[in-house]
Write a protein that holds these residues in place. Structure first.
Motif, PDB file in Angstrom:
ATOM      1  N   GLU A   1       2.051   6.541   8.128  1.00 52.63           N
ATOM      2  CA  GLU A   1       3.124   7.599   7.893  1.00 52.63           C
ATOM      3  C   GLU A   1       3.827   7.117   6.419  1.00 52.63           C
ATOM      4  OE1 GLU A   1       7.339   9.458   9.442  1.00 52.63           O
ATOM      5  OE2 GLU A   1       6.272   8.123  10.708  1.00 52.63           O
ATOM      6  N   ARG A   2       4.073   8.067   5.641  1.00 55.46           N
ATOM      7  CA  ARG A   2       4.945   7.908   4.439  1.00 55.46           C
ATOM      8  C   ARG A   2       6.444   8.062   4.811  1.00 55.46           C
ATOM      9  NH1 ARG A   2       2.113  11.203  -0.449  1.00 55.46           N
ATOM     10  NH2 ARG A   2      -0.137  10.556  -0.100  1.00 55.46           N
ATOM     11  N   TYR A   3       7.546   7.168   4.484  1.00 56.87           N
ATOM     12  CA  TYR A   3       8.549   7.363   4.607  1.00 56.87           C
ATOM     13  C   TYR A   3       9.354   6.726   3.830  1.00 56.87           C
ATOM     14  CZ  TYR A   3       8.329   3.121   7.336  1.00 56.87           C
ATOM     15  OH  TYR A   3       7.970   1.776   7.648  1.00 56.87           O
TER      16      TYR A   3
ATOM     17  N   LEU B   1       9.862   6.317  -2.789  1.00 58.25           N
ATOM     18  CA  LEU B   1       8.875   5.873  -3.364  1.00 58.25           C
ATOM     19  C   LEU B   1       8.960   4.550  -4.178  1.00 58.25           C
ATOM     20  CD1 LEU B   1       6.003   6.259  -4.337  1.00 58.25           C
ATOM     21  CD2 LEU B   1       6.686   8.016  -5.902  1.00 58.25           C
TER      22      LEU B   1
ATOM     23  N   ARG C   1       3.672   3.391  -3.466  1.00 50.27           N
ATOM     24  CA  ARG C   1       4.001   2.940  -1.876  1.00 50.27           C
ATOM     25  C   ARG C   1       5.036   3.557  -1.269  1.00 50.27           C
ATOM     26  NH1 ARG C   1       6.171  -1.101   1.605  1.00 50.27           N
ATOM     27  NH2 ARG C   1       6.922  -2.211  -0.221  1.00 50.27           N
ATOM     28  N   ALA C   2       5.038   4.287  -0.075  1.00 48.69           N
ATOM     29  CA  ALA C   2       6.168   4.811   0.526  1.00 48.69           C
ATOM     30  C   ALA C   2       5.874   4.493   1.930  1.00 48.69           C
ATOM     31  CB  ALA C   2       6.244   6.232   0.336  1.00 48.69           C
TER      32      ALA C   2
ATOM     33  N   VAL D   1       2.339   3.533   3.664  1.00 49.59           N
ATOM     34  CA  VAL D   1       1.317   3.974   2.947  1.00 49.59           C
ATOM     35  C   VAL D   1       1.324   3.549   1.515  1.00 49.59           C
ATOM     36  CG1 VAL D   1      -0.163   6.107   2.430  1.00 49.59           C
ATOM     37  CG2 VAL D   1       1.196   5.952   4.541  1.00 49.59           C
TER      38      VAL D   1
ATOM     39  N   TYR E   1      -0.766   4.516  -2.121  1.00 48.03           N
ATOM     40  CA  TYR E   1      -1.567   5.594  -2.316  1.00 48.03           C
ATOM     41  C   TYR E   1      -1.530   6.091  -3.870  1.00 48.03           C
ATOM     42  CZ  TYR E   1       2.802   8.491  -2.796  1.00 48.03           C
ATOM     43  OH  TYR E   1       4.133   8.654  -3.070  1.00 48.03           O
TER      44      TYR E   1
ATOM     45  N   CYS F   1      -1.196   0.782   8.854  1.00 53.41           N
ATOM     46  CA  CYS F   1      -0.840   0.851   7.415  1.00 53.41           C
ATOM     47  C   CYS F   1      -2.121   1.548   6.910  1.00 53.41           C
ATOM     48  CB  CYS F   1      -0.463  -0.396   6.616  1.00 53.41           C
ATOM     49  SG  CYS F   1      -1.871  -1.579   6.472  1.00 53.41           S
TER      50      CYS F   1
END
Length: 216
Positions: free
Chosen positions: A45-47, A50, A69-70, A73, A75, A163
């Motif tokens: 999950e992104r949270y 950023l 990266r957030a 995740v 990306y 992750c």
């Protein structure tokens, strides 16, 4: 080229199989290949805010690498060859304007200092984090320097399932290519990039970019 073994360098840059992508990995690598493969196949999950990791390079064999990266995740990895200072500034400036990162962590060694200074002039100073890999780490008992600390924290993050990282062989090879040891004070010491090149391994620029997101 530049001290690199030509065959190894080509296989690392243009792997046709997973074996070729990770042929540089040994048992004394800091990050286990299986750990990286799990993260490549992860669904996390992104949270939170950023964070951008920027590892600038100019010409030669090294690449300028940028990653986002957030939360759990990582990306949006980007890598470039033979970009000058202003070209890199333009790329990072665009990302800042379009994506509003909370922090932009930049390696200020060499070319990176100029990238940092110009981005600061453009009004991004409040979110920029200058990072010197040879500087003193926050945890001086566990790590020799800041670079070792960032890689150590990244390794812990990768090992904490779930992750997710980009499903990219070149990133995988970078993450698994760095050897390590402990000094007489039991602090983590990473292999120098110069020593990596002597044994035919290029600079782990994409791995360093992800590690930079752990600088804060």
């Amino acid at each position: 080229v530049g001290g690199l073994d030509g065959t190894k360098a080509f296989m690392q840059e243009y792997p046709s199989t997973s074996t070729e992508a990770f042929q540089t990995t040994g048992e004394d690598s800091l990050i286990n290949p299986a750990t990286v493969m799990t993260a490549r196949r992860g669904n996390a999950e992104r949270y939170g805010g950023l964070v951008l990791g920027v590892d600038p390079a100019r010409f030669g064999d090294d690449r300028t690498s940028i990653i986002r990266r957030a939360g759990r995740v990582a990306y949006g990895i980007e890598s470039y060859s033979k970009k000058d200072t202003m070209e890199i500034v333009g790329i990072v400036h665009r990302i800042i304007v379009d994506e509003s990162p909370l922090r932009v962590c930049i390696d200020i060694g060499g070319l990176g200092a100029g990238v940092y200074d110009r981005l600061k002039e453009l009004g991004h100073g409040t979110i920029l984090v200058p990072v010197n890999g040879g500087s003193t780490p926050l945890d001086q008992k566990r790590y020799l320097n800041k670079r070792a600390e960032m890689w150590g924290l990244m390794n812990a993050w990768l090992s904490d399932i779930p992750c997710q990282i980009p499903d990219k062989d070149s990133l995988h090879a970078d993450l698994c290519g760095v050897k390590y040891r402990f000094d007489s004070n039991s602090r983590l010491v990473l292999e120098k990039k110069e020593d990596m090149k002597k044994r035919g391994i290029r600079s782990p620029d994409e791995g360093d970019a992800l590690a930079l997101t752990f600088a804060c």
